[in-house]
Design a protein around this motif. Structure first.
Motif, mmCIF file in Angstrom:
data_model
loop_
_atom_site.group_PDB
_atom_site.id
_atom_site.type_symbol
_atom_site.label_atom_id
_atom_site.label_comp_id
_atom_site.label_asym_id
_atom_site.label_seq_id
_atom_site.Cartn_x
_atom_site.Cartn_y
_atom_site.Cartn_z
ATOM 1 N N VAL A 162 -41.661 -31.644 75.451
ATOM 2 C CA VAL A 162 -42.417 -32.053 76.636
ATOM 3 C C VAL A 162 -43.918 -31.955 76.375
ATOM 4 O O VAL A 162 -44.683 -32.869 76.656
ATOM 5 N N ALA A 163 -44.350 -30.820 75.822
ATOM 6 C CA ALA A 163 -45.770 -30.613 75.567
ATOM 7 C C ALA A 163 -46.301 -31.630 74.565
ATOM 8 O O ALA A 163 -47.369 -32.230 74.771
ATOM 9 N N SER A 164 -45.567 -31.843 73.486
ATOM 10 C CA SER A 164 -46.027 -32.767 72.445
ATOM 11 C C SER A 164 -46.040 -34.207 72.941
ATOM 12 O O SER A 164 -47.002 -34.952 72.697
ATOM 13 N N ASN A 165 -44.981 -34.623 73.616
ATOM 14 C CA ASN A 165 -44.942 -35.991 74.142
ATOM 15 C C ASN A 165 -46.102 -36.252 75.088
ATOM 16 O O ASN A 165 -46.729 -37.318 75.060
ATOM 17 N N GLY A 166 -46.394 -35.274 75.950
ATOM 18 C CA GLY A 166 -47.493 -35.451 76.888
ATOM 19 C C GLY A 166 -48.818 -35.627 76.178
ATOM 20 O O GLY A 166 -49.623 -36.507 76.520
ATOM 21 N N ALA A 167 -49.070 -34.787 75.171
ATOM 22 C CA ALA A 167 -50.326 -34.881 74.424
ATOM 23 C C ALA A 167 -50.418 -36.190 73.652
ATOM 24 O O ALA A 167 -51.491 -36.810 73.582
ATOM 25 N N ILE A 168 -49.316 -36.637 73.079
ATOM 26 C CA ILE A 168 -49.317 -37.886 72.306
ATOM 27 C C ILE A 168 -49.566 -39.087 73.207
ATOM 28 O O ILE A 168 -50.377 -39.971 72.895
ATOM 29 N N ASP A 265 -55.077 -50.587 61.298
ATOM 30 C CA ASP A 265 -55.132 -50.957 62.719
ATOM 31 C C ASP A 265 -54.178 -50.148 63.587
ATOM 32 O O ASP A 265 -53.971 -50.465 64.757
ATOM 33 N N GLU A 266 -53.600 -49.093 63.035
ATOM 34 C CA GLU A 266 -52.657 -48.277 63.790
ATOM 35 C C GLU A 266 -53.335 -47.037 64.350
ATOM 36 O O GLU A 266 -54.200 -46.433 63.713
ATOM 37 N N ALA A 267 -52.943 -46.646 65.561
ATOM 38 C CA ALA A 267 -53.369 -45.364 66.143
ATOM 39 C C ALA A 267 -52.329 -44.324 65.731
ATOM 40 O O ALA A 267 -51.150 -44.441 66.072
ATOM 41 N N ILE A 268 -52.774 -43.307 64.990
ATOM 42 C CA ILE A 268 -51.860 -42.368 64.355
ATOM 43 C C ILE A 268 -51.706 -41.092 65.184
ATOM 44 O O ILE A 268 -52.677 -40.535 65.702
ATOM 45 N N ALA A 269 -50.462 -40.640 65.298
ATOM 46 C CA ALA A 269 -50.155 -39.318 65.848
ATOM 47 C C ALA A 269 -49.237 -38.609 64.864
ATOM 48 O O ALA A 269 -48.280 -39.208 64.374
ATOM 49 N N VAL A 270 -49.544 -37.357 64.558
ATOM 50 C CA VAL A 270 -48.700 -36.549 63.672
ATOM 51 C C VAL A 270 -48.021 -35.486 64.518
ATOM 52 O O VAL A 270 -48.684 -34.730 65.240
ATOM 53 N N ASN A 271 -46.709 -35.434 64.442
ATOM 54 C CA ASN A 271 -45.917 -34.512 65.260
ATOM 55 C C ASN A 271 -45.183 -33.533 64.345
ATOM 56 O O ASN A 271 -44.355 -33.932 63.535
ATOM 57 N N CYS A 272 -45.512 -32.246 64.466
ATOM 58 C CA CYS A 272 -44.899 -31.211 63.621
ATOM 59 C C CYS A 272 -44.214 -30.179 64.504
ATOM 60 O O CYS A 272 -44.890 -29.407 65.190
ATOM 61 N N LYS A 297 -55.256 -39.677 65.830
ATOM 62 C CA LYS A 297 -55.803 -39.459 67.170
ATOM 63 C C LYS A 297 -55.432 -38.070 67.682
ATOM 64 O O LYS A 297 -56.173 -37.460 68.445
ATOM 65 N N VAL A 298 -54.250 -37.602 67.273
ATOM 66 C CA VAL A 298 -53.782 -36.290 67.713
ATOM 67 C C VAL A 298 -52.772 -35.755 66.709
ATOM 68 O O VAL A 298 -52.041 -36.516 66.060
ATOM 69 N N VAL A 299 -52.750 -34.440 66.564
ATOM 70 C CA VAL A 299 -51.738 -33.731 65.774
ATOM 71 C C VAL A 299 -51.119 -32.686 66.690
ATOM 72 O O VAL A 299 -51.835 -31.851 67.257
ATOM 73 N N THR A 300 -49.822 -32.743 66.876
ATOM 74 C CA THR A 300 -49.135 -31.751 67.708
ATOM 75 C C THR A 300 -48.361 -30.802 66.810
ATOM 76 O O THR A 300 -47.673 -31.226 65.884
ATOM 77 N N VAL A 301 -48.480 -29.511 67.099
ATOM 78 C CA VAL A 301 -47.843 -28.472 66.291
ATOM 79 C C VAL A 301 -47.084 -27.529 67.212
ATOM 80 O O VAL A 301 -47.646 -26.996 68.167
ATOM 81 N N SER A 440 -49.163 -26.672 70.598
ATOM 82 C CA SER A 440 -50.587 -26.954 70.557
ATOM 83 C C SER A 440 -50.825 -28.416 70.205
ATOM 84 O O SER A 440 -49.947 -29.108 69.683
ATOM 85 N N ALA A 441 -52.050 -28.880 70.489
ATOM 86 C CA ALA A 441 -52.469 -30.237 70.148
ATOM 87 C C ALA A 441 -53.876 -30.183 69.551
ATOM 88 O O ALA A 441 -54.705 -29.375 69.998
#
Length: 444
Positions: A162-168, A265-272, A297-301, A440-441
């Motif tokens: 939930v937290a990671s999806n929201g931040a992404i 041209d991609e907006a990048i998100a890294v999800n760990c 744009k964001v890294v979620t850990v 965290s994000a």
């Protein structure tokens, strides 16, 4: 190697030390259903709880119970190389332990296995045996059933989703070409709800590329079916979708920007989620710098809250921290599942592999197996701040997490740092007021 020869009149030794029972994957599967999301709590006095799902109740096991005392005493004996005492304590634990008993008996059973392996220097052999058994018994259907049941009774994994999806979603708002790099080994459990959110956006539905990086053989075995289900669900949602899998890596340190197929041209998100603890301590800075090179744009850990890194060369301290963490986990399982639950037993057995890996498999330069060196949120913050700045979770995301926790039985809570949480470094899920998961994000 110490000379440890045990004799058990009950003949239980082989059952506890090298179990042939089916193992279950702790990974998550649920593609054709909507996955949950959830959040965590913070441990320190410098933080205050902002949400409690219910009043806490007494834990099923405490520091005064027999298993903790005997196990700690045995760990100290192994550290002191006191063969006579080791023999006596292992025999006692072998007589009292049972994977089918109460919390104490279960903890004694699985930690006994690790202590025996440590004393006899057989940890790597046992770990490989447990892993092989788990891989042979693993299937998509069994993993899916296990994950769904675990998510139904506990927010342990859904909190981070939930937290990671929201931040992404907030970080990628307005972008038309999204690329999420998922390094989690959680079998895409969190993505159906994100796809649904993208499908209901007010603006044009973006194109989503999902690249899943897997290092565990157990996860690789089911990725083909997961990919097919993800593509089917994306079509149902009307989201343009591309699914890629990167496997064959021995370590995340081998991952490169080129290998991930990142486009300009991609907006990048890294999800760990639970991924960084499987990176060796020596490679963690390199992996974080690689994330930085992607220009995300964001890294979620999301990581479980335990320090098994700073104490890695002090066996007694590492053992006590490992026992503390898994005692919380086993207590949570006991109160979340019915006593006869097969899913609960499978999750507990899955822990045996991790416990052996942490306590009985000494790291070395040629060891390419996944490590299990967890760190606390504060420790991860120090590492991540070298390349990123923290992104606080918005009020909307925090509200989503609070709503999630209300769906579960008592004992769960959410802790936010004091002050302006928009500038904070993560939130914590707590169980009985003890922090268990950190989310965290981050942004460059």
């Amino acid at each position: 190697m110490m000379d440890i020869t045990l004799f058990s009149p009950k003949g239980k030794l082989s059952t506890y030390f090298f179990p042939s029972n089916q193992q279950s994957n702790n990974g998550q599967v649920s593609i054709d259903m909507q996955s949950n999301n959830s959040n965590q709590q913070q441990p320190q006095n410098s933080h205050t709880s902002t949400s409690r799902s219910s009043d806490s109740v007494e834990p099923c096991a405490t520091a005064n119970k027999w298993a903790s005392k005997l196990l700690k005493e045995c760990a100290r004996a192994i550290s002191d190389k006191d063969s006579s005492k080791i023999h006596h304590l292992l025999w006692m634990l072998n007589e009292l332990a049972s994977p089918y008993g109460d919390c104490d008996q279960k903890l004694a059973s699985y930690f006994l296995q690790a202590l025996f392996c440590k004393a006899t220097e057989s940890g790597h052999r046992c770990y490989k045996t447990l892993t092989s058994v788990a891989e042979k018994s693993h299937s998509f259907d069994s993993a899916r059933k296990l994950i769904l049941k675990f998510q139904e009774v506990s927010p342990w994994t859904t909190f981070g989703h939930v937290a990671s999806n929201g931040a992404i979603l907030e970080a990628l708002e307005g972008e038309t070409k999204l690329h999420i790099i998922d390094i989690s080994n959680t079998l895409c459990t969190q993505w159906p709800t994100l796809l649904e959110a993208l499908a209901t956006r007010n603006d044009e539905t973006p194109h989503l590329k999902l690249t899943v990086v897997v290092t565990a053989n157990i996860v690789r075995s089911v990725m083909k079916e997961i990919g097919q289900r993800m593509e089917k669900f994306a079509r149902l949602m009307g989201v343009p979708f591309e699914f890629n899998v990167i496997s064959g890596l021995n370590r995340l340190g081998e991952l490169t920007k080129e290998g991930l197929g990142v486009q300009e041209d991609e907006a990048i998100a890294v999800n760990c989620i639970g991924a960084l603890r499987r990176v060796s301590e020596e490679e963690r800075r390199t992996v974080i710098q690689m994330f930085q090179s992607l220009g995300p744009k964001v890294v979620t850990v999301v990581e479980e809250e335990a320090d098994l890194t700073s104490s890695r060369y002090d066996f007694v301290k590492c053992f006590e921290e490992c026992l503390r963490f898994y005692t919380l986990y086993f207590e949570m399982l006991e109160e979340s599942f019915v006593p006869t639950s097969n899913e609960r037993l499978m999750l507990e057995r899955e822990c045996s592999r991790s416990i052996v890996r942490v306590l009985a498999c000494d790291d070395n330069e040629n060891d390419e197996e996944e490590c299990e060196r967890r760190e606390r949120g504060s420790q991860w913050c120090e590492r991540l701040r070298e390349a990123f700045s923290p992104v606080g979770f918005s009020d909307d995301v925090v509200d989503d997490v609070k709503a999630l926790l209300k769906r579960y039985r008592g004992g769960w809570g959410l802790v936010l740092p004091q002050g302006d949480h928009h500038d904070s470094s993560g939130i914590y899920l707590t169980w009985k007021e003890e922090p268990v998961v950190w989310a965290s994000a981050w942004k460059p």
